[in-house]
Design a protein around this motif. Structure first.
Motif, PDB file in Angstrom:
ATOM      1  N   PHE A   1      12.513  -6.410   9.530  1.00 51.74           N
ATOM      2  CA  PHE A   1      13.283  -5.168   9.421  1.00 51.74           C
ATOM      3  C   PHE A   1      14.403  -5.078  10.458  1.00 51.74           C
ATOM      4  CE2 PHE A   1       9.367  -3.425   7.309  1.00 51.74           C
ATOM      5  CZ  PHE A   1       9.969  -3.194   6.080  1.00 51.74           C
TER       6      PHE A   1
ATOM      7  N   VAL B   1       7.929   2.922   1.714  1.00 53.72           N
ATOM      8  CA  VAL B   1       8.213   2.695   3.130  1.00 53.72           C
ATOM      9  C   VAL B   1       9.088   3.791   3.729  1.00 53.72           C
ATOM     10  CG1 VAL B   1       9.315   1.151   4.788  1.00 53.72           C
ATOM     11  CG2 VAL B   1       7.917   0.210   2.949  1.00 53.72           C
TER      12      VAL B   1
ATOM     13  N   ILE C   1       8.147   6.540   6.704  1.00 53.53           N
ATOM     14  CA  ILE C   1       8.850   6.611   7.979  1.00 53.53           C
ATOM     15  C   ILE C   1       9.403   8.003   8.215  1.00 53.53           C
ATOM     16  CG2 ILE C   1      10.859   5.756   9.247  1.00 53.53           C
ATOM     17  CD1 ILE C   1      10.404   3.054   7.891  1.00 53.53           C
TER      18      ILE C   1
ATOM     19  N   LEU D   1       7.520   5.391  11.804  1.00 49.73           N
ATOM     20  CA  LEU D   1       7.215   3.978  11.594  1.00 49.73           C
ATOM     21  C   LEU D   1       5.956   3.555  12.338  1.00 49.73           C
ATOM     22  CD1 LEU D   1       8.093   1.287  10.375  1.00 49.73           C
ATOM     23  CD2 LEU D   1       9.487   0.902  12.416  1.00 49.73           C
TER      24      LEU D   1
ATOM     25  N   GLY E   1       2.928   4.956  10.653  1.00 47.91           N
ATOM     26  CA  GLY E   1       2.891   4.343   9.331  1.00 47.91           C
ATOM     27  C   GLY E   1       2.345   2.929   9.384  1.00 47.91           C
ATOM     28  N   ILE E   2       2.862   2.124  10.337  1.00 51.51           N
ATOM     29  CA  ILE E   2       2.367   0.749  10.493  1.00 51.51           C
ATOM     30  C   ILE E   2       0.901   0.754  10.898  1.00 51.51           C
ATOM     31  CG2 ILE E   2       2.544  -1.311  11.945  1.00 51.51           C
ATOM     32  CD1 ILE E   2       5.513  -1.016  11.931  1.00 51.51           C
TER      33      ILE E   2
ATOM     34  N   TRP F   1      -1.101   1.748   7.421  1.00 53.85           N
ATOM     35  CA  TRP F   1      -1.101   0.752   6.353  1.00 53.85           C
ATOM     36  C   TRP F   1      -1.491  -0.633   6.873  1.00 53.85           C
ATOM     37  CZ3 TRP F   1       4.631   1.905   6.439  1.00 53.85           C
ATOM     38  CH2 TRP F   1       5.401   0.843   6.911  1.00 53.85           C
TER      39      TRP F   1
ATOM     40  N   ALA G   1       0.730   5.832   3.108  1.00 55.22           N
ATOM     41  CA  ALA G   1       0.411   4.716   3.990  1.00 55.22           C
ATOM     42  C   ALA G   1      -0.932   4.086   3.620  1.00 55.22           C
ATOM     43  CB  ALA G   1       0.398   5.182   5.446  1.00 55.22           C
TER      44      ALA G   1
ATOM     45  N   SER H   1      -0.411   2.214   0.344  1.00 58.34           N
ATOM     46  CA  SER H   1       0.352   0.993   0.614  1.00 58.34           C
ATOM     47  C   SER H   1      -0.524  -0.071   1.264  1.00 58.34           C
ATOM     48  CB  SER H   1       1.549   1.311   1.513  1.00 58.34           C
ATOM     49  OG  SER H   1       2.447   2.189   0.888  1.00 58.34           O
TER      50      SER H   1
ATOM     51  N   TYR I   1      -1.207  -3.635  -0.241  1.00 57.52           N
ATOM     52  CA  TYR I   1      -0.839  -4.829   0.523  1.00 57.52           C
ATOM     53  C   TYR I   1      -2.042  -5.738   0.701  1.00 57.52           C
ATOM     54  CZ  TYR I   1       3.861  -3.420   2.077  1.00 57.52           C
ATOM     55  OH  TYR I   1       5.190  -3.096   2.129  1.00 57.52           O
TER      56      TYR I   1
END
Length: 310
Positions: A26, A41, A45, A50, A53-54, A57, A158, A161, A165
């Motif tokens: 990114f 995404v 955010i 972010l 979120g990270i 997820w 999240a 996702s 993922y």
């Protein structure tokens, strides 16, 4: 090479490359306005940030990918490791390291007027004041949510996702497992993970195309596209594609039950390093100490996971 034609050393090297590129993909888009972004995404955010979120997820990504392989979910064969306790410990530490990033504060400028946010496709407006910022963000559905609803939407997206993922390799592993059975429609299918890359990427391209067409319909043929994001977006996609190919190789060499905790834990730390040294988003002794703690836990978890395979 070991008996099943895989080399653990290659798997660990590919895992390292995947961590580096997933944590950096990114970066080319850091200074660009990406408009509406993609399905989840950008809303994540904008609603919870972010970092959180990270955290969410990434944790669900690691748990879903590791657990589905370890316990044989979705019709896959359960994967055994010589040292299961170390494997459980490594997976747990990978999740713990992600939670530490929740307490690291980022200093992000609020001024978003420094980049060119002129859409490629939009209505022409005459005599618009040059000093004002574009009103794209104020027109976003995200901006109209209350604080509680923003957090609920962001956390929900999240989680979804992360689960998706973590399930991205399920069809491939399922086919490989069932290829060993003569009564299966997948009998004789390739056991080499890279043979499935083209199908994997084609599915992503097809899904993205369908989503973009639906988005154009919803926006009444006026999608928000920004010219300065085209080349950085392409570079970001290339980095992601290389990282994903390395992940395929790592899955083949180490098995998903080992590669998932390693590859899903590391990118958060790499992204934090970019924030410290390049973008100066993370400052202060407390934040630096938390980052070092997270790094130590990540390394310990990765080593536990690695040694569980030996």
């Amino acid at each position: 090479m070991n008996n099943n034609g895989t080399d653990p050393a290659i798997g660990y090297i590919c895992s390292s490359i995947a961590i580096l590129l997933f944590g950096s993909n990114f970066v080319p888009l850091k200074k660009c306005d990406t408009g509406d972004g993609n399905i989840a995404v950008v809303p994540i955010i904008k609603t919870i940030g972010l970092g959180l979120g990270i955290l969410i997820w990434g944790s669900f990504n690691a748990l879903t990918g590791w657990a589905s392989s370890r316990f044989g979910w979705f019709g896959m064969d359960a994967e055994e490791v010589p040292k299961p306790l170390l494997n459980y410990t490594g997976a747990g530490l990978s999740v713990v390291s992600a939670f530490i990033f929740l307490f690291i504060k980022s200093e992000i400028p609020n001024n978003t007027c420094s980049v060119d946010t002129t859409p490629l496709i939009t209505e022409r407006v005459i005599n618009t004041a040059q000093e004002s910022c574009p009103s794209d963000s104020s027109d976003s559905w995200v901006e109209q949510l209350s604080t509680v609803h923003r957090r609920l939407v962001g956390c929900s997206l999240a989680v979804i996702s992360g689960v998706l993922y973590g399930s991205t390799f399920v069809p491939i592993i399922y086919i490989k497992d069932h290829s060993k059975r003569n009564d299966s429609m997948f009998a004789g299918a390739s056991q080499y993970d890279l043979d499935y890359v083209f199908a994997h990427f084609s599915g992503i391209f097809l899904t993205s195309t369908v989503y973009f067409l639906a988005y154009c319909v919803v926006m009444k043929n006026s999608p928000k596209l920004y010219p300065e994001a085209v080349l950085p977006g392409f570079l970001s996609g290339v980095l992601w594609a290389i990282a994903t190919c390395c992940w395929f190789v790592a899955n083949h060499s180490l098995s998903a039950v080992v590669s998932f905790p390693i590859i899903t834990a590391g990118p958060g730390f790499i992204a934090a390093m970019w924030g410290v040294f390049m973008f100066k988003e993370i400052q202060g002794l407390k934040n630096y100490l938390l980052m070092m703690l997270a790094f130590c836990i990540i390394v310990t978890g990765a080593l536990c996971t690695a040694f569980s395979k030996l």
